[in-house]
Design an enzyme around this catalytic site. Sequence first.
Site, PDB file in Angstrom:
ATOM      1  N   GLU A   1     -10.475  -5.166   0.274  1.00  0.00           N
ATOM      2  CA  GLU A   1     -10.337  -4.969   1.529  1.00  0.00           C
ATOM      3  C   GLU A   1     -11.587  -3.823   2.193  1.00  0.00           C
ATOM      4  O   GLU A   1     -11.912  -2.792   1.334  1.00  0.00           O
ATOM      5  CB  GLU A   1      -9.036  -4.108   2.132  1.00  0.00           C
ATOM      6  CG  GLU A   1      -9.129  -3.761   3.375  1.00  0.00           C
ATOM      7  CD  GLU A   1      -7.633  -3.069   3.898  1.00  0.00           C
ATOM      8  OE1 GLU A   1      -6.981  -2.681   3.062  1.00  0.00           O
ATOM      9  OE2 GLU A   1      -7.292  -2.987   4.950  1.00  0.00           O
TER      10      GLU A   1
ATOM     11  N   HIS B   1      -5.482  -2.443  -1.570  1.00  0.00           N
ATOM     12  CA  HIS B   1      -5.668  -1.742  -0.368  1.00  0.00           C
ATOM     13  C   HIS B   1      -6.806  -0.849  -0.195  1.00  0.00           C
ATOM     14  O   HIS B   1      -6.959   0.125  -1.182  1.00  0.00           O
ATOM     15  CB  HIS B   1      -4.228  -0.875  -0.066  1.00  0.00           C
ATOM     16  CG  HIS B   1      -4.372  -0.040   1.003  1.00  0.00           C
ATOM     17  ND1 HIS B   1      -4.250   1.356   1.413  1.00  0.00           N
ATOM     18  CD2 HIS B   1      -4.475  -0.400   2.311  1.00  0.00           C
ATOM     19  CE1 HIS B   1      -4.506   1.824   2.452  1.00  0.00           C
ATOM     20  NE2 HIS B   1      -4.534   0.826   3.283  1.00  0.00           N
TER      21      HIS B   1
ATOM     22  N   GLU C   1       0.847  -1.333   0.213  1.00  0.00           N
ATOM     23  CA  GLU C   1      -0.073  -0.081  -0.026  1.00  0.00           C
ATOM     24  C   GLU C   1       0.883   1.280  -0.040  1.00  0.00           C
ATOM     25  O   GLU C   1       0.469   2.421  -0.327  1.00  0.00           O
ATOM     26  CB  GLU C   1      -0.929   0.029   1.048  1.00  0.00           C
ATOM     27  CG  GLU C   1      -0.351   0.023   2.612  1.00  0.00           C
ATOM     28  CD  GLU C   1      -1.383  -0.024   3.638  1.00  0.00           C
ATOM     29  OE1 GLU C   1      -1.499  -1.273   4.121  1.00  0.00           O
ATOM     30  OE2 GLU C   1      -1.783   0.853   4.403  1.00  0.00           O
TER      31      GLU C   1
HETATM   32 MG   LIG Z   1      -2.245  -2.131   5.611  1.00  0.00          MG
END
Ligand SMILES: [Mg+2]
Length: 388
Positions: A338, A316, A266
């Site tokens: 996510e 991310h 990320e």
């Molecule tokens: Mg992370």
Amino acid sequence: MEIKEIKTVQLNVPSSGSSQTPARRPSWAADAEVANPMSKYPQYKRHRSSWMPNWGVVYVKVTAEDGTWGLGQTSFGRPVAAIIDDHFAPMLVGESCFAVEKISDMMFRMSKPYGSLGLTACAMSGVDLAIWDLIGKIKDQPVYELLGGAVRDKLFAYATGNDTDWQIELGFEAVKLACPYGPTDGLWGLQENEKLVDQTRQLVGDNVEIMLDCYMAFDVEYTIRLAERLRPYKLKWIEEFLIPEDMDGHVQVRRALDWVSLASGEHLYTRWPFKQMIEKRCLDILQPDVFWVGGITECVKICHLAEAAGLTVIFHGGGLHQYGLHLSAAMPNTPWVEYFVGSPPGVPLSETRQIEGETIPEQSWIKPNSGPGFGLHIEEEWLTPFWD
Ligand SMILES: [Mg+2]
């Protein structure tokens, strides 16, 4: 069709006026200690907010010569907005709004004198996302169609955050913990980290995956020690254990830990460091952030590099917004997304979203919307100049 204008803006969504369900308790995110790269300095250890800059979201509006406009988004406020408005925008006006590869390459090359990673890659992302939204609106197609069509019609969403009981109640079948302690907390911290994972495994049972996010807080030795300690709990992956620049450290961790999946990315910017991570076989799961890495155009390249190496990409924060959902729906090797849960337990996820067209996970599955571009209903009058 040519680009007529590129400018940074603020987005002011009018309040819906509907009342919110009362929270049962504050969110974990309000106060929980999370190990981080500044944890070694006692005065900044307690909470990440003590050292993070106060730079907010930057929206980017790209308008075509027929008046159609697209909206992109990125982070880190004024320095990123300055790169876009002072440098990228005047250079890109007049280019074809369909030339995503050319525009992405131009931004990468014209930023060479001051560097193309970090804040610059964020600026690139904001412009690139706005152009993809614009193309979708011009062609009246969702971005996942522009990317070649959906590979899957729904995506498996995992929850990030330490209110695990609430996430399980919401139906998530995979949960990721923020690791509280790191090397400066010594043996006590190792024990506390193990206690958190142990309690989480007891809470969720054996049919829910658990991951551990270490937010760049560890060194090689600590990563290996903690991972070995946590081996009985069968983690799905361990994430971002080292600072991203420590390529040799990643190689060393990989050699030592060949029995657990390693994830990171990320805080890597553009496809170039991902190429190195892939070549060195340091990671199993790559986690670029579409707001920071360079946008959709750069993410597609990272997905294809990863695919050729047999690796998975899980963006991310990719489930929290339509940019990540459209992208994840269309790439061959992006089965999971996510979903960061930073809202307080008890407040339904639907009440945390403000804009029509946003989607929320149900029982760990989420879909992108099917509107043109990224399909968000945003009125032009909600956009005001960034620099006010
Ligand atoms: Mg992370």
